[in-house]
Design a protein around this motif. Structure first.
Motif, PDB file in Angstrom:
ATOM      1  N   LEU A 124       0.824  -1.203   0.000  1.00 15.64           N
ATOM      2  CA  LEU A 124       0.000   0.000   0.000  1.00 15.64           C
ATOM      3  C   LEU A 124       0.862   1.258   0.000  1.00 15.64           C
ATOM      4  O   LEU A 124       0.568   2.235  -0.705  1.00 15.64           O
ATOM      5  N   ILE A 125       1.938   1.247   0.785  1.00 14.09           N
ATOM      6  CA  ILE A 125       2.854   2.394   0.837  1.00 14.09           C
ATOM      7  C   ILE A 125       3.485   2.631  -0.530  1.00 14.09           C
ATOM      8  O   ILE A 125       3.615   3.772  -0.989  1.00 14.09           O
ATOM      9  N   ASP A 126       3.856   1.551  -1.218  1.00  9.16           N
ATOM     10  CA  ASP A 126       4.420   1.683  -2.562  1.00  9.16           C
ATOM     11  C   ASP A 126       3.365   2.166  -3.565  1.00  9.16           C
ATOM     12  O   ASP A 126       3.652   2.995  -4.442  1.00  9.16           O
ATOM     13  N   ARG A 127       2.145   1.648  -3.422  1.00  9.42           N
ATOM     14  CA  ARG A 127       1.096   1.964  -4.402  1.00  9.42           C
ATOM     15  C   ARG A 127       0.674   3.435  -4.325  1.00  9.42           C
ATOM     16  O   ARG A 127       0.335   4.035  -5.350  1.00  9.42           O
ATOM     17  N   ILE A 128       0.660   4.041  -3.138  1.00 10.31           N
ATOM     18  CA  ILE A 128       0.234   5.442  -3.048  1.00 10.31           C
ATOM     19  C   ILE A 128       1.236   6.334  -3.769  1.00 10.31           C
ATOM     20  O   ILE A 128       0.872   7.339  -4.384  1.00 10.31           O
ATOM     21  N   GLU A 129       2.508   5.945  -3.736  1.00  7.14           N
ATOM     22  CA  GLU A 129       3.522   6.706  -4.482  1.00  7.14           C
ATOM     23  C   GLU A 129       3.367   6.467  -5.986  1.00  7.14           C
ATOM     24  O   GLU A 129       3.490   7.394  -6.789  1.00  7.14           O
ATOM     25  N   GLU A 130       3.076   5.227  -6.357  1.00  8.75           N
ATOM     26  CA  GLU A 130       2.859   4.898  -7.766  1.00  8.75           C
ATOM     27  C   GLU A 130       1.622   5.613  -8.300  1.00  8.75           C
ATOM     28  O   GLU A 130       1.584   6.047  -9.463  1.00  8.75           O
ATOM     29  N   LEU A 131       0.607   5.743  -7.435  1.00 10.24           N
ATOM     30  CA  LEU A 131      -0.613   6.451  -7.810  1.00 10.24           C
ATOM     31  C   LEU A 131      -0.285   7.898  -8.182  1.00 10.24           C
ATOM     32  O   LEU A 131      -0.722   8.407  -9.217  1.00 10.24           O
ATOM     33  N   LYS A 132       0.512   8.554  -7.338  1.00 11.30           N
ATOM     34  CA  LYS A 132       0.900   9.947  -7.610  1.00 11.30           C
ATOM     35  C   LYS A 132       1.747  10.046  -8.876  1.00 11.30           C
ATOM     36  O   LYS A 132       1.593  10.985  -9.671  1.00 11.30           O
ATOM     37  N   ASP A 133       2.629   9.072  -9.082  1.00 17.33           N
ATOM     38  CA  ASP A 133       3.488   9.092 -10.271  1.00 17.33           C
ATOM     39  C   ASP A 133       2.686   8.968 -11.558  1.00 17.33           C
ATOM     40  O   ASP A 133       3.103   9.464 -12.615  1.00 17.33           O
ATOM     41  N   ASN A 134       1.528   8.284 -11.483  1.00 18.53           N
ATOM     42  CA  ASN A 134       0.686   8.078 -12.659  1.00 18.53           C
ATOM     43  C   ASN A 134      -0.356   9.175 -12.851  1.00 18.53           C
ATOM     44  O   ASN A 134      -1.109   9.140 -13.827  1.00 18.53           O
ATOM     45  N   ALA A 135      -0.405  10.122 -11.941  1.00 18.83           N
ATOM     46  CA  ALA A 135      -1.397  11.198 -12.012  1.00 18.83           C
ATOM     47  C   ALA A 135      -0.867  12.336 -12.871  1.00 18.83           C
ATOM     48  O   ALA A 135      -0.478  13.397 -12.374  1.00 18.83           O
ATOM     49  N   GLU A 136      -0.862  12.126 -14.173  1.00 17.44           N
ATOM     50  CA  GLU A 136      -0.231  13.077 -15.086  1.00 17.44           C
ATOM     51  C   GLU A 136      -0.966  14.421 -15.120  1.00 17.44           C
ATOM     52  O   GLU A 136      -0.338  15.486 -15.169  1.00 17.44           O
ATOM     53  N   ILE A 137      -2.290  14.391 -15.123  1.00  9.23           N
ATOM     54  CA  ILE A 137      -3.048  15.650 -15.172  1.00  9.23           C
ATOM     55  C   ILE A 137      -2.879  16.408 -13.857  1.00  9.23           C
ATOM     56  O   ILE A 137      -2.715  17.627 -13.840  1.00  9.23           O
ATOM     57  N   TRP A 138      -2.902  15.682 -12.745  1.00 11.13           N
ATOM     58  CA  TRP A 138      -2.703  16.322 -11.446  1.00 11.13           C
ATOM     59  C   TRP A 138      -1.325  16.952 -11.348  1.00 11.13           C
ATOM     60  O   TRP A 138      -1.175  18.073 -10.850  1.00 11.13           O
ATOM     61  N   GLN A 139      -0.312  16.270 -11.836  1.00 14.46           N
ATOM     62  CA  GLN A 139       1.036  16.819 -11.801  1.00 14.46           C
ATOM     63  C   GLN A 139       1.127  18.111 -12.614  1.00 14.46           C
ATOM     64  O   GLN A 139       1.849  19.036 -12.234  1.00 14.46           O
ATOM     65  N   ALA A 140       0.379  18.176 -13.724  1.00 15.67           N
ATOM     66  CA  ALA A 140       0.444  19.355 -14.586  1.00 15.67           C
ATOM     67  C   ALA A 140      -0.417  20.502 -14.083  1.00 15.67           C
ATOM     68  O   ALA A 140      -0.078  21.678 -14.299  1.00 15.67           O
ATOM     69  N   THR A 141      -1.536  20.176 -13.407  1.00 12.49           N
ATOM     70  CA  THR A 141      -2.514  21.213 -13.065  1.00 12.49           C
ATOM     71  C   THR A 141      -2.844  21.306 -11.584  1.00 12.49           C
ATOM     72  O   THR A 141      -3.310  22.352 -11.122  1.00 12.49           O
ATOM     73  N   GLY A 142      -2.678  20.207 -10.841  1.00 14.25           N
ATOM     74  CA  GLY A 142      -3.131  20.173  -9.446  1.00 14.25           C
ATOM     75  C   GLY A 142      -4.639  20.140  -9.319  1.00 14.25           C
ATOM     76  O   GLY A 142      -5.185  20.333  -8.231  1.00 14.25           O
ATOM     77  N   GLY A 143      -5.348  19.884 -10.437  1.00 15.10           N
ATOM     78  CA  GLY A 143      -6.802  20.041 -10.443  1.00 15.10           C
ATOM     79  C   GLY A 143      -7.610  18.767 -10.497  1.00 15.10           C
ATOM     80  O   GLY A 143      -8.802  18.821 -10.814  1.00 15.10           O
ATOM     81  N   THR A 144      -7.014  17.611 -10.216  1.00 15.56           N
ATOM     82  CA  THR A 144      -7.774  16.364 -10.291  1.00 15.56           C
ATOM     83  C   THR A 144      -7.611  15.533  -9.027  1.00 15.56           C
ATOM     84  O   THR A 144      -6.671  15.725  -8.256  1.00 15.56           O
ATOM     85  N   HIS A 145      -8.555  14.626  -8.857  1.00 14.98           N
ATOM     86  CA  HIS A 145      -8.390  13.505  -7.935  1.00 14.98           C
ATOM     87  C   HIS A 145      -7.915  12.314  -8.754  1.00 14.98           C
ATOM     88  O   HIS A 145      -8.182  12.224  -9.958  1.00 14.98           O
ATOM     89  N   VAL A 146      -7.235  11.404  -8.098  1.00 16.84           N
ATOM     90  CA  VAL A 146      -6.718  10.233  -8.805  1.00 16.84           C
ATOM     91  C   VAL A 146      -7.115   8.988  -8.021  1.00 16.84           C
ATOM     92  O   VAL A 146      -7.077   8.976  -6.783  1.00 16.84           O
ATOM     93  N   ALA A 147      -7.555   7.959  -8.745  1.00 16.08           N
ATOM     94  CA  ALA A 147      -7.971   6.700  -8.129  1.00 16.08           C
ATOM     95  C   ALA A 147      -7.354   5.536  -8.881  1.00 16.08           C
ATOM     96  O   ALA A 147      -7.141   5.613 -10.096  1.00 16.08           O
ATOM     97  N   GLY A 148      -7.060   4.481  -8.165  1.00 14.21           N
ATOM     98  CA  GLY A 148      -6.521   3.284  -8.783  1.00 14.21           C
ATOM     99  C   GLY A 148      -7.209   2.044  -8.248  1.00 14.21           C
ATOM    100  O   GLY A 148      -7.686   2.024  -7.110  1.00 14.21           O
ATOM    101  N   ILE A 149      -7.285   1.015  -9.065  1.00 15.64           N
ATOM    102  CA  ILE A 149      -7.783  -0.277  -8.618  1.00 15.64           C
ATOM    103  C   ILE A 149      -6.689  -1.304  -8.857  1.00 15.64           C
ATOM    104  O   ILE A 149      -6.023  -1.285  -9.901  1.00 15.64           O
ATOM    105  N   VAL A 150      -6.485  -2.174  -7.874  1.00 12.50           N
ATOM    106  CA  VAL A 150      -5.439  -3.182  -7.941  1.00 12.50           C
ATOM    107  C   VAL A 150      -6.076  -4.560  -7.863  1.00 12.50           C
ATOM    108  O   VAL A 150      -6.836  -4.855  -6.937  1.00 12.50           O
ATOM    109  N   PHE A 151      -5.767  -5.389  -8.858  1.00  7.01           N
ATOM    110  CA  PHE A 151      -6.197  -6.785  -8.866  1.00  7.01           C
ATOM    111  C   PHE A 151      -5.034  -7.620  -9.360  1.00  7.01           C
ATOM    112  O   PHE A 151      -4.562  -7.429 -10.485  1.00  7.01           O
ATOM    113  N   GLU A 152      -4.560  -8.528  -8.514  1.00  6.32           N
ATOM    114  CA  GLU A 152      -3.387  -9.346  -8.821  1.00  6.32           C
ATOM    115  C   GLU A 152      -2.230  -8.419  -9.214  1.00  6.32           C
ATOM    116  O   GLU A 152      -1.866  -7.543  -8.451  1.00  6.32           O
ATOM    117  N   ASP A 153      -1.667  -8.565 -10.398  1.00  5.06           N
ATOM    118  CA  ASP A 153      -0.541  -7.707 -10.794  1.00  5.06           C
ATOM    119  C   ASP A 153      -0.985  -6.519 -11.645  1.00  5.06           C
ATOM    120  O   ASP A 153      -0.159  -5.799 -12.201  1.00  5.06           O
TER     121      ASP A 153
END
Length: 249
Positions: A124-153
């Motif tokens: 979970l600690i690794d995934r929250i960082e990965e979530l932020k790394d994949n939030a391309e629109i948020w990184q560019a604008t700061g204007g989105t929420h980001v959500a992820g779903i994890v199933f197996e790999d």
């Protein structure tokens, strides 16, 4: 489709104003119409609309599974769906839990999620960082929420201006792509009140993790729905609420 625009702004820093251009997320008014007579409109990013529609219908208890959805037609910002008409006759269908409708205090039925799924706190600690790394629109604008779903790999990330829509999109993606939601978890950026936690119970997702805090209303729904909440997931720390046995230390 362009999801980011540049607008004129004045940047004030160190006592000095400067003309600048700022990037903002481009959102639209998305209208979802169910069986021609129930309509919902919301501000959202115009992408992954099929995933959103499926996630919304399941998360708002309008359908129980994909087989209850007869058709989904998307015309730019308009989504028209046909579902089993008998499902529209239940009270829970009309009293949706989305915050725009203000229905969270009217949720009458919470079915517990039966799942033995477990996940490591280190994942979970690794995934929250990965979530932020994949939030391309948020990184560019700061204007989105980001959500992820994890199933197996598999780890799928969606962004939106609405935390509800972002979560609907990832759950809809999971349903459309055969994820076993009882053995998955959702990780996202946002608070965990009742209207968000009820989505997990309806979709059958046993764990909701966030970098933010739970509300008392969310904790109460988590207890009724047997949902594990992981909050304040930041750096090397987090808090686990309810059915902590699902989190492996």
């Amino acid at each position: 489709m362009m999801k980011i625009e540049e607008i004129d702004a004045i940047n004030f820093k160190n006592g000095k104003p400067t003309d600048t251009k700022e990037k903002v997320v481009k959102d639209e008014t998305i209208t979802l119409t169910i069986n021609g007579n129930i309509s919902r409109s919301m501000s959202a990013i115009e992408d992954s609309l099929k995933e959103f529609a499926v996630g919304y219908l399941v998360n708002e208890n309008m359908v129980k599974s994909l087989k209850d959805i007869k058709s989904i037609e998307i015309d730019e910002t308009k989504i028209n769906v046909e579902i089993d008409d008998t499902l529209l006759k239940t009270n829970e269908t009309v009293l949706c839990s989305d915050s725009a409708g203000g229905w969270r205090s009217k949720i009458k039925e919470v079915n517990p999620v039966e799942s033995d799924f477990q996940v490591s706190v280190l994942e979970l600690i690794d995934r929250i960082e990965e979530l932020k790394d994949n939030a391309e629109i948020w990184q560019a604008t700061g204007g989105t929420h980001v959500a992820g779903i994890v199933f197996e790999d598999k780890f799928v990330v969606k962004e939106d201006v609405s935390r509800h829509v972002a979560v609907d999109k990832v759950i809809g993606y999971g349903i459309l792509n055969g994820f076993d939601l009882n053995n998955s978890y959702v990780i996202y950026s946002g608070r965990m009140p009742a209207d968000m936690v009820i989505k997990m119970t309806r979709a059958g997702v046993p764990i909701l993790a966030s970098n933010a805090a739970p509300a008392n209303s969310g904790y109460n729904i988590a207890k009724k729905g047997n949902i594990t909440l992981v909050g304040f997931l930041r750096g090397q720390r987090c808090n686990i609420y309810n059915n902590q046995n699902r989190i492996l230390f």
